[in-house]
Write a protein that holds these residues in place. Structure first.
Motif, PDB file in Angstrom:
ATOM      1  N   TYR A  78      64.542  94.585  25.227  1.00 27.14           N
ATOM      2  CA  TYR A  78      63.661  95.657  25.672  1.00 27.14           C
ATOM      3  C   TYR A  78      62.241  95.111  25.703  1.00 27.14           C
ATOM      4  N   PHE A  79      61.532  95.399  26.786  1.00 25.73           N
ATOM      5  CA  PHE A  79      60.124  95.051  26.895  1.00 25.73           C
ATOM      6  C   PHE A  79      59.320  96.338  26.938  1.00 25.73           C
ATOM      7  N   SER A  80      58.124  96.292  26.386  1.00 23.68           N
ATOM      8  CA  SER A  80      57.217  97.438  26.392  1.00 23.68           C
ATOM      9  C   SER A  80      56.233  97.305  27.557  1.00 23.68           C
ATOM     10  N   PRO A  81      56.331  98.170  28.568  1.00 24.53           N
ATOM     11  CA  PRO A  81      55.418  98.067  29.707  1.00 24.53           C
ATOM     12  C   PRO A  81      53.984  98.487  29.375  1.00 24.53           C
ATOM     13  N   THR A  82      53.787  99.182  28.264  1.00 21.03           N
ATOM     14  CA  THR A  82      52.443  99.656  27.913  1.00 21.03           C
ATOM     15  C   THR A  82      51.744  98.782  26.875  1.00 21.03           C
ATOM     16  N   SER A  83      52.416  97.752  26.411  1.00 23.81           N
ATOM     17  CA  SER A  83      51.797  96.852  25.431  1.00 23.81           C
ATOM     18  C   SER A  83      50.662  96.065  26.086  1.00 23.81           C
ATOM     19  N   PRO A  84      49.588  95.796  25.339  1.00 22.41           N
ATOM     20  CA  PRO A  84      48.536  94.942  25.897  1.00 22.41           C
ATOM     21  C   PRO A  84      49.008  93.514  26.153  1.00 22.41           C
ATOM     22  N   TYR A  85      50.179  93.139  25.615  1.00 23.37           N
ATOM     23  CA  TYR A  85      50.731  91.807  25.859  1.00 23.37           C
ATOM     24  C   TYR A  85      51.714  91.782  27.026  1.00 23.37           C
ATOM     25  N   THR A  86      51.906  92.912  27.696  1.00 22.14           N
ATOM     26  CA  THR A  86      52.656  92.943  28.949  1.00 22.14           C
ATOM     27  C   THR A  86      51.614  92.948  30.050  1.00 22.14           C
ATOM     28  N   ARG A  87      51.499  91.779  30.701  1.00 21.21           N
ATOM     29  CA  ARG A  87      50.435  91.613  31.690  1.00 21.21           C
ATOM     30  C   ARG A  87      50.654  90.334  32.487  1.00 21.21           C
ATOM     31  N   MET A  88      49.863  90.197  33.527  1.00 23.45           N
ATOM     32  CA  MET A  88      49.810  88.958  34.288  1.00 23.45           C
ATOM     33  C   MET A  88      48.393  88.428  34.134  1.00 23.45           C
ATOM     34  N   THR A  89      48.271  87.177  33.674  1.00 22.55           N
ATOM     35  CA  THR A  89      46.961  86.597  33.380  1.00 22.55           C
ATOM     36  C   THR A  89      46.727  85.381  34.257  1.00 22.55           C
ATOM     37  N   LEU A  90      45.583  85.372  34.925  1.00 20.73           N
ATOM     38  CA  LEU A  90      45.179  84.237  35.754  1.00 20.73           C
ATOM     39  C   LEU A  90      44.172  83.411  34.968  1.00 20.73           C
ATOM     40  N   TYR A  91      44.507  82.150  34.706  1.00 18.88           N
ATOM     41  CA  TYR A  91      43.606  81.237  34.018  1.00 18.88           C
ATOM     42  C   TYR A  91      42.906  80.384  35.074  1.00 18.88           C
ATOM     43  N   TYR A  92      41.598  80.165  34.886  1.00 17.64           N
ATOM     44  CA  TYR A  92      40.847  79.384  35.870  1.00 17.64           C
ATOM     45  C   TYR A  92      39.784  78.566  35.179  1.00 17.64           C
ATOM     46  N   HIS A  93      39.190  77.641  35.951  1.00 20.35           N
ATOM     47  CA  HIS A  93      38.167  76.759  35.404  1.00 20.35           C
ATOM     48  C   HIS A  93      36.970  76.711  36.333  1.00 20.35           C
ATOM     49  N   GLU A  94      35.849  76.312  35.785  1.00 19.05           N
ATOM     50  CA  GLU A  94      34.627  76.120  36.548  1.00 19.05           C
ATOM     51  C   GLU A  94      34.494  74.623  36.808  1.00 19.05           C
ATOM     52  N   GLY A  95      34.128  74.255  38.013  1.00 17.91           N
ATOM     53  CA  GLY A  95      33.952  72.854  38.351  1.00 17.91           C
ATOM     54  C   GLY A  95      34.988  72.392  39.346  1.00 17.91           C
ATOM     55  N   THR A  96      34.915  71.131  39.701  1.00 20.82           N
ATOM     56  CA  THR A  96      35.781  70.624  40.769  1.00 20.82           C
ATOM     57  C   THR A  96      37.100  70.048  40.284  1.00 20.82           C
ATOM     58  N   GLU A  97      37.311  69.921  38.988  1.00 16.36           N
ATOM     59  CA  GLU A  97      38.566  69.334  38.489  1.00 16.36           C
ATOM     60  C   GLU A  97      39.624  70.367  38.277  1.00 16.36           C
TER      61      GLU A  97
ATOM     62  N   THR B   7      52.098  89.334  17.972  1.00 16.45           N
ATOM     63  CA  THR B   7      52.964  90.182  18.781  1.00 16.45           C
ATOM     64  C   THR B   7      53.968  89.327  19.560  1.00 16.45           C
ATOM     65  N   PRO B   8      55.274  89.476  19.292  1.00 18.56           N
ATOM     66  CA  PRO B   8      56.270  88.691  20.020  1.00 18.56           C
ATOM     67  C   PRO B   8      56.296  89.074  21.505  1.00 18.56           C
ATOM     68  N   HIS B   9      56.246  88.083  22.351  1.00 15.65           N
ATOM     69  CA  HIS B   9      56.353  88.293  23.791  1.00 15.65           C
ATOM     70  C   HIS B   9      56.808  87.012  24.466  1.00 15.65           C
ATOM     71  N   ILE B  10      57.359  87.166  25.637  1.00 15.00           N
ATOM     72  CA  ILE B  10      57.777  86.014  26.419  1.00 15.00           C
ATOM     73  C   ILE B  10      56.692  85.729  27.445  1.00 15.00           C
ATOM     74  N   ARG B  11      56.436  84.452  27.689  1.00 13.35           N
ATOM     75  CA  ARG B  11      55.418  84.029  28.652  1.00 13.35           C
ATOM     76  C   ARG B  11      56.111  83.228  29.750  1.00 13.35           C
ATOM     77  N   ILE B  12      56.056  83.740  30.962  1.00 14.09           N
ATOM     78  CA  ILE B  12      56.714  83.119  32.109  1.00 14.09           C
ATOM     79  C   ILE B  12      55.636  82.568  33.021  1.00 14.09           C
TER      80      ILE B  12
END
Length: 189
Positions: A170-189, A117-122
């Motif tokens: 045009y962007f699709s606001p209802t696409s599952p690829y229109t979202r804000m994603t928080l990436y995180y890690h476990e541990g102190t690094e 699915t084509p999408h832009i990632r900011i």
């Protein structure tokens, strides 16, 4: 319900310069509990705003400078807003990379996984990722009303193109690829 979001900058000899930006809210898809084990330490890695393409007009080979701002004014689902309505925003630009290539027909590689699915990632500033991650377990994640009180929304805008060309996408606001994603890690690094 909004079916498409128009965005971008284009300049042509017949119509002149056209710029389009948008204001919107990002809702919780669920009520997250990021930290399930209180004996472990966790940290935010990054925060990415993704917008799925649903069409375009113009020359997509012209890169565009995209800016993302956090709303400081409430938006209401039961209100009517016209295209000239603006909302108050925090002056800090949250986007950390520019310019962006507009690729409405290209698959996206995330780490080593290709997404068709084509999408832009900011990518958004780490300070915002850290502040959202620090709220985990707080009432902001209890429901969307609490979340909207904390994170009112975003304004995504673009610099005007300086020469002929550019594109409106045009962007699709209802696409599952229109979202804000928080990436995180476990541990102190």
């Amino acid at each position: 319900e909004l079916s498409r979001i128009l965005f971008g900058s284009i300049s042509d000899t017949e119509y002149g310069l056209t710029n389009s930006s948008y204001f919107g809210q990002i809702l919780l898809s669920s009520t997250p509990n990021l930290i399930a084990d209180s004996t472990q330490s966790y940290g935010a890695d990054s925060l990415v705003l993704s917008l799925a393409y649903s069409g375009w007009y113009g020359d997509t080979t012209v890169p565009q400078n995209i800016h993302v701002y956090r709303l400081t004014e409430d938006m209401y689902v039961d209100s009517s807003y016209y295209s000239n309505k603006t909302f108050q925003t925090d002056p800090q630009d949250l986007a950390i990379q520019n310019p962006y290539a507009i690729r409405p027909n290209s698959a996206v590689v995330i780490d080593t996984v290709t997404v068709a699915t084509p999408h832009i990632r900011i990518r958004l500033k780490d300070e915002l990722a850290d502040s959202i991650f620090a709220r985990n377990g707080q009432t902001e994640f209890a429901n969307n009303d609490n979340w909207k009180s904390y994170f009112k929304g975003i304004h995504v805008t673009v610099d005007p193109v300086t020469a002929q060309g550019g594109a409106l996408v045009y962007f699709s606001p209802t696409s599952p690829y229109t979202r804000m994603t928080l990436y995180y890690h476990e541990g102190t690094e």
